[in-house]
Enzyme design. Structure first.
Site, mmCIF file in Angstrom:
data_model
loop_
_atom_site.group_PDB
_atom_site.id
_atom_site.type_symbol
_atom_site.label_atom_id
_atom_site.label_comp_id
_atom_site.label_asym_id
_atom_site.label_seq_id
_atom_site.Cartn_x
_atom_site.Cartn_y
_atom_site.Cartn_z
ATOM 1 N N LYS A 1 20.288 -5.688 16.138
ATOM 2 C CA LYS A 1 19.225 -4.781 15.672
ATOM 3 C C LYS A 1 17.806 -5.324 15.839
ATOM 4 C CE LYS A 1 19.449 -1.355 13.940
ATOM 5 N NZ LYS A 1 19.652 -0.981 12.523
ATOM 6 N N SER B 1 18.252 -7.512 11.575
ATOM 7 C CA SER B 1 19.170 -7.113 10.506
ATOM 8 C C SER B 1 19.897 -8.350 10.004
ATOM 9 C CB SER B 1 20.169 -6.103 11.064
ATOM 10 O OG SER B 1 21.360 -6.132 10.311
ATOM 11 N N GLN C 1 -10.020 2.687 -18.086
ATOM 12 C CA GLN C 1 -9.620 1.358 -17.602
ATOM 13 C C GLN C 1 -8.483 1.467 -16.574
ATOM 14 O OE1 GLN C 1 -9.550 -2.098 -20.332
ATOM 15 N NE2 GLN C 1 -7.340 -2.025 -20.088
ATOM 16 N N ASN D 1 14.242 -3.721 14.258
ATOM 17 C CA ASN D 1 13.829 -2.581 13.429
ATOM 18 C C ASN D 1 12.305 -2.463 13.303
ATOM 19 O OD1 ASN D 1 16.519 -1.915 12.868
ATOM 20 N ND2 ASN D 1 16.601 -3.397 11.196
HETATM 21 N N1 ARG Z 1 -12.053 -3.179 -19.579
HETATM 22 C C1 ARG Z 1 -12.777 -1.987 -19.833
HETATM 23 C C2 ARG Z 1 -12.573 -0.993 -18.675
HETATM 24 O O1 ARG Z 1 -12.125 -1.398 -17.666
HETATM 25 C C3 ARG Z 1 -14.236 -2.269 -19.937
HETATM 26 C C4 ARG Z 1 -14.970 -1.309 -20.812
HETATM 27 C C5 ARG Z 1 -14.542 -1.449 -22.205
HETATM 28 N N2 ARG Z 1 -15.343 -0.631 -23.056
HETATM 29 C C6 ARG Z 1 -15.031 -0.385 -24.285
HETATM 30 N N3 ARG Z 1 -15.820 0.391 -24.937
HETATM 31 N N4 ARG Z 1 -13.943 -0.869 -24.837
HETATM 32 O O2 ARG Z 1 -12.858 0.179 -18.774
#
Ligand code: ARG
Length: 463
Positions: A282, A276, A321, A284
């Protein structure tokens, strides 16, 4: 320059670049992206779409790009939206018109799905190996616990004495189910999406079976729309990791309890505990607390990603993504969690005599008394009432339970011996229970599980 500059007159805004980029995190797929491109190049050559010389030039250029990526010499540019764009840009810089053939018959949609499957397959293999190491540690702890017993709890109230080995193995079996789940997830995700194109395949004579085999996948996709949209494997991986995280959290919570002065069952090694900033005395259990805390975050990654998926139509949508960051984070947290908890447990010292003393209260043997009566023909419900009455009497009048048992006409001296410390775990005999002999059988079965998992792991890693 964007990948689509032919169609556009204007250039992308800085907001668009900043908001849509994934390079900052999908760099982690660099190795898999190069592998995917190499397989694609070989496929293009095998189908006669590019010449042998072009294929050789592309392959050696990809080697060079990979070396730059690995050494840190790769010069990423702000306009490289993602790792796929960055690699293709560099290949084209180095190999000119031949480089410009790399993306023939391919889309980033099938490419990213392929990269992420390659990555996830390998990472889940290493999760399996960490789980197995942790199980081996628990097995070793169980073996060295011999006949040490401690209170088993339900509702966090002392219930019955159980062997410490039984306790360790309970966590080991749960981890065995985690191992199984991850192996099954690996098997289901072992499908190559390469050749699906943007969503509908290609007019070129691609050979998805060839690239699938080249990348070491078990099989190719059956439906291109499904291939570019399917992120079940990410959701499944997140579930596997979330449940594994919940198991780690349960272990963490027990370590937190056991390391308190009140329980006093274990002492943490300095290397695996924190002090601590204010209170000098102490020590932890922060690792154990974070194993508990971080499991919430991994559950959040799972539910967040399911919410991302639920509104999407077929096929690829940019929302997908959002698959990477939760997956990467869950893998990081769980992998670190397993190794930290393993280190903590391996270095902790367990106070066996304190455990025994905590379990030596005669009340923890109440069910043994009731079962003694059952063996003499008393219906269990009646036996329960008799023993419950003695417990109440003992507590209210502050009389030793053993004395009351000895004096009771249906019980007596032989029954009172059941209350002697250590007798309860020795006499318990049902299979799978916490008796000495049953735990011996269980240890054997757990050793077989570990051997089986070792073989499964070899198959997973080799594949
Ligand atoms: N960075 C994109 C992802 O992770 C790759 C695919 C992108 N495709 C597209 N049609 N913009 O999904």
């Amino acid at each position: 320059m964007t990948l689509w500059h032919g169609r556009f007159e204007g250039t992308p805004s800085s907001e668009l670049l900043a908001y849509t980029q994934s390079l900052s995190f999908d760099k982690r797929l660099a190795h898999d992206d190069v592998a995917c491109s190499k397989a694609h190049v070989k496929g293009l050559a095998a189908s006669g779409i590019i010449s042998e010389e072009e294929s050789l030039l592309l392959l050696s250029t990809l080697d060079q790009v990979e070396a730059e990526l690995e050494s840190g010499d790769f010069d990423f540019q702000y306009s490289d939206e993602d790792i796929h764009t960055a690699v293709e840009r560099r290949v084209t810089e180095l190999a000119g018109d031949t480089g410009a053939k790399l993306h023939t018959g391919r889309s980033r949609n099938d490419q990213v799905a392929t990269d992420l499957r390659l990555f996830t397959k390998r990472e889940l293999g290493s999760v399996c190996s960490r789980i197995l190491d942790f199980q081996k540690l628990l097995l070793g702890l169980a073996e060295s616990a011999e006949d040490v017993y401690l209170p088993g709890y339900t509702h966090l109230q002392k219930a019955q004495p159980v062997l410490l080995a039984h306790y360790f193995l309970a966590h080991g079996w749960a981890l065995g189910r985690d191992f199984d789940r991850v192996v099954e997830t690996i098997d289901r995700l072992d499908v190559s999406p390469l050749g699906a194109g943007a969503l509908g395949g290609s007019s070129l004579p691609l050979d998805p079976d060839f690239v699938s085999a080249e990348l070491g996948f078990g099989r190719r996709f059956e439906n291109s729309l499904d291939a570019v949209s399917d992120r079940d494997f990410v959701a499944e991986s997140l579930f596997d990791l979330a449940l594994l995280g919940v198991h780690l959290s349960r272990i963490g919570e027990e370590i937190v309890l056991w390391s308190t002065e009140e329980f006093g069952y274990l002492r943490l090694d300095d290397a695996y505990s924190t002090g601590s900033s204010m209170l000098p005395q102490k020590k932890n259990p922060d690792i154990a607390e974070l194993a508990r805390g971080k499991s919430g975050r991994v559950i959040g990654s799972l539910t967040g990603f399911l919410a991302t998926l639920k509104g999407l139509p077929l096929s690829y949508n940019r929302d997908l993504q959002e698959d990477k960051e939760p997956l990467f984070d869950a893998l990081n947290q769980i992998s670190l969690g397993i190794s930290s908890l393993s280190g903590l447990l391996a270095s902790a010292s367990f106070d066996f005599s304190r455990m025994r003393r905590a379990a030596d209260s005669p009340y923890l043997c109440a069910v043994d008394l009731a079962e003694w009566l059952v063996k003499r023909g008393v219906p269990f419900r009646q036996a329960h009432v008799i023993v419950g009455g003695l417990v109440r009497d003992s507590l209210e009048r502050h009389v030793d339970l053993g004395e009351l048992v000895e004096a009771h006409p249906q019980l007596g001296t032989e029954a009172a011996e059941l209350l002697v410390p250590g007798v309860s775990v020795e006499r318990r005999r049902s299979l799978g229970g916490s008796g000495v002999e049953a735990v011996y059988v269980q240890l054997e079965n757990f050793r077989s599980l570990v051997l089986r998992e070792e073989m499964q792991l070899q198959a997973v890693v080799k594949h």
